[in-house]
Scaffold this motif. Structure first.
Motif, short mmCIF file in Angstrom:
data_model
loop_
_atom_site.label_atom_id
_atom_site.label_comp_id
_atom_site.label_asym_id
_atom_site.label_seq_id
_atom_site.Cartn_x
_atom_site.Cartn_y
_atom_site.Cartn_z
N ASN A 1 -6.36 -7.33 11.09
CA ASN A 1 -6.26 -6.78 12.45
C ASN A 1 -7.29 -7.44 13.36
O ASN A 1 -6.99 -7.76 14.51
N GLU B 1 -6.77 -1.95 1.80
CA GLU B 1 -7.07 -1.36 3.10
C GLU B 1 -7.92 -2.30 3.94
O GLU B 1 -7.77 -2.37 5.16
N GLN B 2 -8.85 -3.01 3.29
CA GLN B 2 -9.75 -3.88 4.05
C GLN B 2 -9.12 -5.23 4.32
O GLN B 2 -9.47 -5.91 5.29
N ASN C 1 -9.44 3.37 7.99
CA ASN C 1 -8.38 2.73 7.22
C ASN C 1 -7.00 3.23 7.69
O ASN C 1 -6.05 2.45 7.77
N ILE D 1 -6.10 -5.45 5.22
CA ILE D 1 -5.37 -5.13 6.44
C ILE D 1 -6.33 -5.04 7.63
O ILE D 1 -6.04 -5.53 8.72
N ALA D 2 -7.50 -4.45 7.40
CA ALA D 2 -8.46 -4.28 8.49
C ALA D 2 -8.94 -5.63 9.04
O ALA D 2 -8.95 -5.84 10.25
N ARG E 1 -6.27 4.20 10.62
CA ARG E 1 -6.02 3.53 11.89
C ARG E 1 -5.47 2.13 11.63
O ARG E 1 -4.50 1.70 12.25
N ASP E 2 -6.09 1.41 10.70
CA ASP E 2 -5.66 0.04 10.44
C ASP E 2 -4.32 -0.04 9.70
O ASP E 2 -3.53 -0.94 9.93
N VAL E 3 -4.10 0.93 8.81
CA VAL E 3 -2.89 0.86 7.99
C VAL E 3 -1.69 1.52 8.67
O VAL E 3 -0.59 0.98 8.64
N TYR E 4 -1.91 2.67 9.27
CA TYR E 4 -0.77 3.48 9.70
C TYR E 4 -0.52 3.52 11.22
O TYR E 4 0.39 4.19 11.67
N ARG F 1 -0.49 0.54 13.24
CA ARG F 1 -0.41 -0.85 13.73
C ARG F 1 0.64 -1.00 14.82
O ARG F 1 0.68 -1.98 15.53
N ARG F 2 1.57 -0.05 14.89
CA ARG F 2 2.63 -0.14 15.90
C ARG F 2 2.59 1.05 16.85
O ARG F 2 3.62 1.59 17.20
N TYR G 1 -14.25 -1.78 18.40
CA TYR G 1 -13.88 -1.42 17.04
C TYR G 1 -14.41 -2.44 16.02
O TYR G 1 -14.90 -2.06 14.95
N LEU H 1 0.83 -1.20 0.00
CA LEU H 1 0.00 0.00 0.00
C LEU H 1 0.87 1.27 0.00
O LEU H 1 0.61 2.20 -0.76
N TYR H 2 1.90 1.30 0.84
CA TYR H 2 2.78 2.48 0.85
C TYR H 2 3.37 2.70 -0.54
O TYR H 2 3.50 3.83 -1.01
#
Lengths: 313, 246, 120
Positions: free
Chosen positions: B42, B35-36, C63, B38-39, C65-68, C70-71, B135, A80-81
């Motif tokens: 999580n 994006e999803q 998004n 990754i979501a 929150r989930d992508v950026y 995580r740490r 969440y 993504l980045y």
């Protein structure tokens, strides 16, 4: 400004180690080279999720499952980045992804090899990520700003990837006979492909010269490959395993390891699509993309409906 | 002496979160958009993390050398006590989303009660997990609404998912024997849950089905055929190479 | 004539200074692009961290929150749809920023003061 002076300004910046930013003038070829390289890099992250992802459901302990899941998810983040960096050059993520699915865009050939045992996950972390990190650390200094910044983020996150791989192999190397065999077998299969990751020999690399001049790449394929061999040849001693290369030997005069010859026929064949898993990998990515289409459309449609409702009120 | 009810209840909570985590993890690398992808990963990480806490607690109760992994990897499907809902297939994104929503909306209420439980360890795990679950509930609710009120195609897929999954939602409110004295009021949860689900489905232009036959059994180890396949994959290495460190 | 960039993500499109040859198409399924700014801890500014795709602001925040994060990288998130960011033109850099170069009297080091004067 004329094109000539723009080009001079551009070259002066490169010379002075000033990063090129999205809105700056840049030669067409620089833009194209960056798009090609960054999108290939992004594709590699995404396709790279697949071979390791294979083992998420079968990871041998809950701890290993979480580590692997977090790691594969990191690859998604890195993809993504990189797609984002690519988008600053004026091409959308969707366009780049379409190029991947149509076969026009390449990705790292290493991911066309299969993951056949749990030890492969450790070997990928140690060898494949290890090789990738050498390349990526170099790229944190690449001349295109958004690419360099993405690489800084990626390198920070990657640091646990190689460590977890080595640690997982270390446990196997101290385990039962079957585990030791599994470990050696994985190293045997992943060693040569990971050396191929650095690309063709300098004498045969078509993209390298210009990329070096523009400081997109900063070290040659062969230089990076040699540092990698020197590093791994030492680390493997801690595993009490062997690299599958009879010619591997410390050379005192050169202060580096001598080693055998890569099977370049295999290298070119995998690039041409004849690797063990080329078809599966692209098929898996295309499937996810196609089956996700209705989801993307639905979400977009819903958002648009909501805006229209607000306007109507 | 070990409290069998507490032990079984702890395993029930552990199994349920593990199986849903395992199911969601299968999306990693195959999601509809990065994006999803990754979501949902999580969420999977959260759930498997929760299951480890519960298994670890079960191990201290049993105190016979059992570990989180021996519970997860060495028990058979008849010993697993997860709800049937979470073992249902991923299907498409609509089915996965709905499964998550139906579960998270329940788990959210359950853990709100559980965090005040007389058993301090269960209470602590619930309290910590509740932040994650809040969440999950938000994320899955929004997706239910988006898909229900999105396109005709997405709406149809949601309708199908409701038909598939609704029969597995009744079981959560029927206490197993080991659940009866845990200080959890499932009836009050049911009422609030149904209201929450009705609100979200209504906003999604969907409807709560009525008079549907409900399957039961999961809590007592009688599962759908799905679970056997899940465990076969999950447990494969530990069963092929018994007694190893990994 | 050359084809110039039609689509720029970081702000306004310089009319003909793109120096590129790619024309992007808007597609049916692609979600809008957002820029993400994250406050890493209380007391610090939000800093640009990257971008992502989302259908609306709410989803963009989630998004992000989930992508950026995580740490544990953040405690607060801003998102701005990329097309809404206006940027200065690099070609104007000289006229915009260089005039500040000779205003050295704006810097504390310009003033020579006796050593005895402490804490100033």
């Amino acid at each position: 400004m004329t094109e000539q002076t723009s080009e001079n300004v551009f070259l002066q910046k490169i010379e002075a180690e000033i990063k090129i930013e999205p809105k700056d003038w840049m030669p067409d070829a620089y833009r194209k080279t960056n798009i090609r390289q960054i999108s290939q890099h992004a594709h590699s992250e995404i396709v790279g999720m697949l071979p390791e992802g294979n083992w998420i459901s079968r990871a041998p302990s809950l701890k290993r499952k979480l580590i692997l899941l977090a790691k594969v998810q990191d690859e998604a983040g890195h993809g993504l980045y990189l797609y984002s960096a690519c988008e600053t050059l004026g091409i959308t993520r969707e366009e780049t992804i379409n190029d991947l699915h149509s076969g026009k865009a390449k990705y790292a050939s290493i991911f066309n090899y299969p993951t056949l045992s749990w030890a492969d996950i450790g070997a990928i972390g140690w060898l494949v990520d290890g090789a990738a990190i050498m390349n990526q650390v170099m790229l944190t200094r690449t001349s295109y700003g958004p690419y360099a910044r993405a690489m800084v983020k990626i390198c920070k996150e990657e640091s646990f990837h190689q460590r977890q791989g080595f640690e997982s192999l270390l446990v196997l190397s101290k385990g039962t006979e079957a585990q030791k065999q599994m470990c050696q077998d994985a190293i045997n299969r992943w060693w040569w492909p990971s050396l191929m990751m650095f690309g063709p020999k300098d004498s045969e690399s078509t993209n390298s010269d210009q990329s070096m001049k523009w400081k997109i790449k900063r070290k040659s394929n062969d230089e990076l490959r040699q540092s990698f061999v020197d590093m791994i040849a030492e680390q493997i001693k801690l595993l009490s395993m062997k690299l599958p290369d009879d010619k591997l030997k410390w050379n005192k005069e050169k202060n580096q390891y001598d080693w055998g010859e890569i099977n370049w026929d295999e290298f070119w064949n995998v690039i041409k699509g004849n690797g063990p898993c080329n078809k599966e990998r692209i098929a898996a990515r295309s499937k996810a993309w196609e089956e996700g289409e209705w989801v993307r459309i639905a979400a977009k449609t819903y958002a648009e409906k909501k805006i229209n409702k607000q306007v109507a009120v | 002496m070990m409290n069998n009810n507490l032990f079984n209840y702890t395993l029930h909570l552990a199994d349920t979160t593990l199986i849903l985590g395992q199911r969601n993890a299968a999306w990693c690398g195959h999601g509809p958009v990065l994006e999803q992808d990754i979501a949902i990963t999580n969420i999977s990480l959260d759930l498997i993390g929760q299951s480890r806490s519960f298994y670890q607690y079960a191990a201290t109760q049993k105190a016979d050398g059992s570990t989180e992994d021996s519970f997860a990897y060495l028990r058979s499907e008849r010993e697993f006590k997860n709800c049937l809902l979470v073992e249902q297939p991923n299907g498409d994104w609509a089915q996965t989303i709905l499964r998550q929503f139906l579960f998270s909306s329940f788990q959210h209420l359950l853990f709100q009660q559980l965090q005040n439980n007389k058993d301090a360890t269960l209470a602590a795990i619930a309290e910590k997990s509740l932040k994650e679950v809040t969440y999950h509930l938000r994320w899955s609710s929004e997706w239910v609404i988006r898909l229900g009120d999105g396109t005709e195609e997405s709406r149809n897929k949601m309708l199908k998912a409701i038909t598939e999954l609704w029969p597995f939602t009744g079981e959560q409110f029927i206490p197993a024997t080991y659940e009866e004295n845990m200080g959890i009021n499932l009836l009050s949860i049911k009422e609030v849950w149904l209201k929450k689900v009705t609100d979200i489905l209504t906003e999604a232009t969907l409807q709560v089905p009525e008079n549907i036959f409900m399957h039961t059994g999961g809590k007592n180890g009688i599962h759908t055929e799905q679970l056997g396949f899940i465990l076969t994959e999950l447990q494969y290495i530990q069963k092929t190479y018994p007694g190893c460190e990994w | 004539m050359k084809n110039f960039i039609q689509k720029f993500y970081y702000g306004d499109i310089p009319e003909e200074k793109g120096g590129g040859a790619i024309i992007s198409k808007n597609t049916k399924t692609e979600w809008p692009l957002w820029e993400v700014f994250i406050r890493s801890k209380q007391g610090l500014d939000h800093k640009h961290i990257g971008s992502l795709h989302a259908t609306d602001a709410k989803m963009a925040i989630e998004n992000a929150r989930d992508v950026y994060t995580r740490r544990m990288e953040g405690v607060s998130i801003w998102v701005v749809e990329s097309k809404n960011i206006h940027a200065s033109n690099p070609d104007d850099a000289e006229s915009l920023y260089e005039p500040a170069n000779d205003k050295i009297y704006r810097h504390p080091t310009f003033y020579q003061l006796p050593d005895e004067l402490s804490h100033m």
